[in-house]
Design an enzyme around this catalytic site. Sequence first.
Site, PDB file in Angstrom:
ATOM      1  N   GLY A 111     -24.724   3.877   1.313  1.00 17.20           N
ATOM      2  CA  GLY A 111     -23.689   4.516   0.392  1.00 17.20           C
ATOM      3  C   GLY A 111     -24.289   4.181  -1.057  1.00 17.20           C
ATOM      4  O   GLY A 111     -24.471   3.221  -1.370  1.00 17.20           O
ATOM      5  N   TYR A 112     -24.208   5.253  -1.895  1.00 16.46           N
ATOM      6  CA  TYR A 112     -24.381   4.970  -3.288  1.00 16.46           C
ATOM      7  C   TYR A 112     -23.599   5.584  -4.162  1.00 16.46           C
ATOM      8  O   TYR A 112     -23.753   6.368  -5.160  1.00 16.46           O
ATOM      9  CB  TYR A 112     -25.776   5.722  -3.511  1.00 16.46           C
ATOM     10  CG  TYR A 112     -26.872   5.064  -4.349  1.00 16.46           C
ATOM     11  CD1 TYR A 112     -27.471   3.836  -4.092  1.00 16.46           C
ATOM     12  CD2 TYR A 112     -26.955   5.682  -5.628  1.00 16.46           C
ATOM     13  CE1 TYR A 112     -28.144   3.263  -4.991  1.00 16.46           C
ATOM     14  CE2 TYR A 112     -27.720   4.905  -6.597  1.00 16.46           C
ATOM     15  CZ  TYR A 112     -28.415   3.552  -6.328  1.00 16.46           C
ATOM     16  OH  TYR A 112     -29.516   3.220  -7.067  1.00 16.46           O
ATOM     17  N   GLY A 113     -22.160   5.146  -4.020  1.00 15.08           N
ATOM     18  CA  GLY A 113     -21.235   5.441  -4.809  1.00 15.08           C
ATOM     19  C   GLY A 113     -20.953   4.332  -5.822  1.00 15.08           C
ATOM     20  O   GLY A 113     -21.795   3.780  -6.156  1.00 15.08           O
ATOM     21  N   ASN A 114     -19.669   4.186  -6.257  1.00 15.73           N
ATOM     22  CA  ASN A 114     -19.175   2.938  -7.041  1.00 15.73           C
ATOM     23  C   ASN A 114     -19.792   1.695  -6.633  1.00 15.73           C
ATOM     24  O   ASN A 114     -20.547   0.870  -7.376  1.00 15.73           O
ATOM     25  CB  ASN A 114     -17.746   3.099  -7.294  1.00 15.73           C
ATOM     26  CG  ASN A 114     -17.263   1.931  -8.207  1.00 15.73           C
ATOM     27  OD1 ASN A 114     -17.486   0.752  -7.870  1.00 15.73           O
ATOM     28  ND2 ASN A 114     -16.873   2.239  -9.456  1.00 15.73           N
ATOM     29  N   ALA A 115     -19.201   1.342  -5.439  1.00 11.57           N
ATOM     30  CA  ALA A 115     -19.739  -0.013  -4.711  1.00 11.57           C
ATOM     31  C   ALA A 115     -21.300   0.247  -4.696  1.00 11.57           C
ATOM     32  O   ALA A 115     -22.018  -0.940  -4.976  1.00 11.57           O
ATOM     33  CB  ALA A 115     -18.981  -0.240  -3.668  1.00 11.57           C
ATOM     34  N   GLY A 116     -21.885   1.009  -3.779  1.00  6.84           N
ATOM     35  CA  GLY A 116     -23.224   0.943  -3.541  1.00  6.84           C
ATOM     36  C   GLY A 116     -24.245   0.945  -4.561  1.00  6.84           C
ATOM     37  O   GLY A 116     -25.289  -0.067  -4.788  1.00  6.84           O
ATOM     38  N   LYS A 152       0.913  -1.064   0.165  1.00  7.74           N
ATOM     39  CA  LYS A 152      -0.020   0.102   0.099  1.00  7.74           C
ATOM     40  C   LYS A 152       1.122   1.292   0.052  1.00  7.74           C
ATOM     41  O   LYS A 152       1.970   1.193   0.599  1.00  7.74           O
ATOM     42  CB  LYS A 152      -0.867   0.042   1.327  1.00  7.74           C
ATOM     43  CG  LYS A 152      -2.032   0.797   0.957  1.00  7.74           C
ATOM     44  CD  LYS A 152      -3.255   0.115   0.401  1.00  7.74           C
ATOM     45  CE  LYS A 152      -4.528   0.934   0.258  1.00  7.74           C
ATOM     46  NZ  LYS A 152      -5.552   0.020  -0.187  1.00  7.74           N
TER      47      LYS A 152
HETATM   48  P1  NAD Z   1     -17.653   6.386  -3.466  1.00  3.88           P
HETATM   49  O1  NAD Z   1     -16.957   7.567  -3.047  1.00  3.88           O
HETATM   50  O2  NAD Z   1     -17.854   6.190  -4.987  1.00  3.88           O
HETATM   51  O3  NAD Z   1     -18.945   6.328  -2.670  1.00  3.88           O
HETATM   52  C1  NAD Z   1     -19.164   6.461  -1.411  1.00  3.88           C
HETATM   53  C2  NAD Z   1     -20.567   6.774  -1.161  1.00  3.88           C
HETATM   54  O4  NAD Z   1     -20.813   6.688   0.298  1.00  3.88           O
HETATM   55  C3  NAD Z   1     -21.070   8.063  -1.710  1.00  3.88           C
HETATM   56  O5  NAD Z   1     -22.573   7.730  -2.028  1.00  3.88           O
HETATM   57  C4  NAD Z   1     -21.498   8.817  -0.471  1.00  3.88           C
HETATM   58  O6  NAD Z   1     -22.530   9.781  -0.635  1.00  3.88           O
HETATM   59  C5  NAD Z   1     -21.688   7.973   0.500  1.00  3.88           C
HETATM   60  N1  NAD Z   1     -21.499   8.526   1.967  1.00  3.88           N
HETATM   61  C6  NAD Z   1     -20.539   8.962   2.500  1.00  3.88           C
HETATM   62  N2  NAD Z   1     -20.655   9.363   3.794  1.00  3.88           N
HETATM   63  C7  NAD Z   1     -21.837   8.692   4.110  1.00  3.88           C
HETATM   64  C8  NAD Z   1     -22.693   8.472   5.255  1.00  3.88           C
HETATM   65  N3  NAD Z   1     -22.257   9.075   6.375  1.00  3.88           N
HETATM   66  N4  NAD Z   1     -23.665   7.832   5.144  1.00  3.88           N
HETATM   67  C9  NAD Z   1     -24.164   6.991   4.066  1.00  3.88           C
HETATM   68  N5  NAD Z   1     -23.200   7.177   2.843  1.00  3.88           N
HETATM   69  C10 NAD Z   1     -22.458   7.979   3.066  1.00  3.88           C
HETATM   70  O7  NAD Z   1     -16.783   5.248  -2.855  1.00  3.88           O
HETATM   71  P2  NAD Z   1     -16.881   4.001  -3.292  1.00  3.88           P
HETATM   72  O8  NAD Z   1     -15.812   3.501  -4.278  1.00  3.88           O
HETATM   73  O9  NAD Z   1     -18.325   3.468  -3.656  1.00  3.88           O
HETATM   74  O10 NAD Z   1     -16.303   2.996  -1.894  1.00  3.88           O
HETATM   75  C11 NAD Z   1     -17.309   2.768  -0.809  1.00  3.88           C
HETATM   76  C12 NAD Z   1     -16.780   1.646   0.191  1.00  3.88           C
HETATM   77  O11 NAD Z   1     -16.197   0.574  -0.660  1.00  3.88           O
HETATM   78  C13 NAD Z   1     -14.996   2.475   0.834  1.00  3.88           C
HETATM   79  O12 NAD Z   1     -15.260   1.720   2.165  1.00  3.88           O
HETATM   80  C14 NAD Z   1     -14.029   1.572  -0.127  1.00  3.88           C
HETATM   81  O13 NAD Z   1     -13.123   1.534   0.641  1.00  3.88           O
HETATM   82  C15 NAD Z   1     -15.183   0.172  -0.488  1.00  3.88           C
HETATM   83  N6  NAD Z   1     -14.375  -0.384  -1.621  1.00  3.88           N
HETATM   84  C16 NAD Z   1     -14.620   0.044  -2.785  1.00  3.88           C
HETATM   85  C17 NAD Z   1     -14.083  -0.586  -3.855  1.00  3.88           C
HETATM   86  C18 NAD Z   1     -14.193  -0.117  -5.433  1.00  3.88           C
HETATM   87  O14 NAD Z   1     -13.731  -0.816  -6.341  1.00  3.88           O
HETATM   88  N7  NAD Z   1     -15.009   1.022  -5.457  1.00  3.88           N
HETATM   89  C19 NAD Z   1     -13.398  -1.529  -3.847  1.00  3.88           C
HETATM   90  C20 NAD Z   1     -13.105  -2.136  -2.619  1.00  3.88           C
HETATM   91  C21 NAD Z   1     -13.936  -1.557  -1.330  1.00  3.88           C
END
Ligand code: NAD
Length: 424
Positions: free
Chosen positions: A227-232, A115
Amino acid sequence: MVLEKSFAEKEQAYNPYQVAVEQLERVAEIMKLDPSIVEILKHPKRVVTVAIPVRMDDGTVRVFVGYRSQHNDALGPFKGGVRFHPNVTLDEVKALSMWMTWKCAVAGLPYGGGKGGVVVDPHKLSKAELERLSRGYFSAIANVVGPYQDIPAPDVYTDAQVMSWFMDEYSKIKGYNVFGVVTGKPVAIGGSLGRDTATARGLSFVVEEAAKKLRINLKESSVAIQGYGNAGSYTHMFLEKLGAKVVAVSDSKGGIYSAQGLSYKDVMEHKKKTGSVVGFKGAKTITNDELLTLDVDILVPAALENQITQNNAAKVKARLVVEAANGPTTPEADDILYSEGVTVIPDILANSGGVTTSYLEWVQNIQGYYWSAEKVDETLKEMMVRAFRAVWETTQKYSVDMRKGAYIYAVGRVVEAMKLRGWI
Ligand code: NAD
């Protein structure tokens, strides 16, 4: 009067490296590991600290501090992201590199864990300054990375553009293109098809397997996603495709609930228009805390760490918690959920679709032969199902929760490789 704890005090209270070491010690005890093995595994094999001078747009020079921690490479080259964040610390990077060792081992990848991080708020830099910083960091660590040595990837506040600069800088140093030195690149310069949706797609394969074991009929099950980003958001899409009814979702502005179910397409359209899921027509507004304790079959934390704690774990009604986010459940909450009969699919398994597809990107880079999206998805499915089954079997064998099962399986793979190589 309650005084806000200073940053240093908070750091002392929660040191991620100490947490990672404690987790390892707990698993080592269950596995009855030789203490000398544990001693080796506690320490990253190599930690590099670099000073990166960057010429700013106004002509002055600022020096940024960067790290790369290489925890263990018994199974293959180190692998793990690089984050650009003002709160990056050496101990955080060391802990994250150890967690990557376990995640790669759980996923069955021929990789160890690494990392990196740079102490910077990238939002305060211009694009040109960010490019100079990215190139500066990579050239400073160039002699310890490489496609057969250590393969970085995106993490917090680094993206496909930063990976492109990393790859280009390394290729310039070498004098020829080395696409396989980083993953998470744009498709036009060696990225893999399917990377964008990989984490959620991988998670959906794991959910399918868990549903079979726990006799959950996905077509009759309800889901809440925090959470509604990439993962959600992509998890919503994939679980909907499997026939599950997603009744609640949330983002940082709050949550929405509809007993009839929320359509991925409609919620996404609303979020694109308004910037949030909140205010979606026909849905009730709920808080993030309410979402976590809804009466649903499956709960997917996909936002932040430390969301399910000793304060709310007993109120979780879902039968299955699937950790899309990293570290959403505290150790105290883990014990409560386990005693209540809730199955938790741990982060290192549930969200490993991302790193697994990074591996497939690297495989394509070193072969110089690029796969169709279908081939990527098919291979991802095969690997996720294999990982799930291995963790499930270990969990049953040791009569522990799935997080411990995943750790035991991962540590076991690494220790076997270390022994065979004669390191111990
Ligand atoms: P992202 O930045 O695309 O999305 C994060 C989401 O969480 C957003 O919708 C944001 O509004 C929401 N959020 C922030 N604070 C919040 C709160 N207090 N309550 C509810 N929602 C809240 O991030 P991502 O890439 O979707 O990552 C989310 C999690 O998944 C992280 O823990 C990340 O480490 C993990 N993860 C992601 C990936 C990936 O490929 N994207 C891979 C492994 C792990």
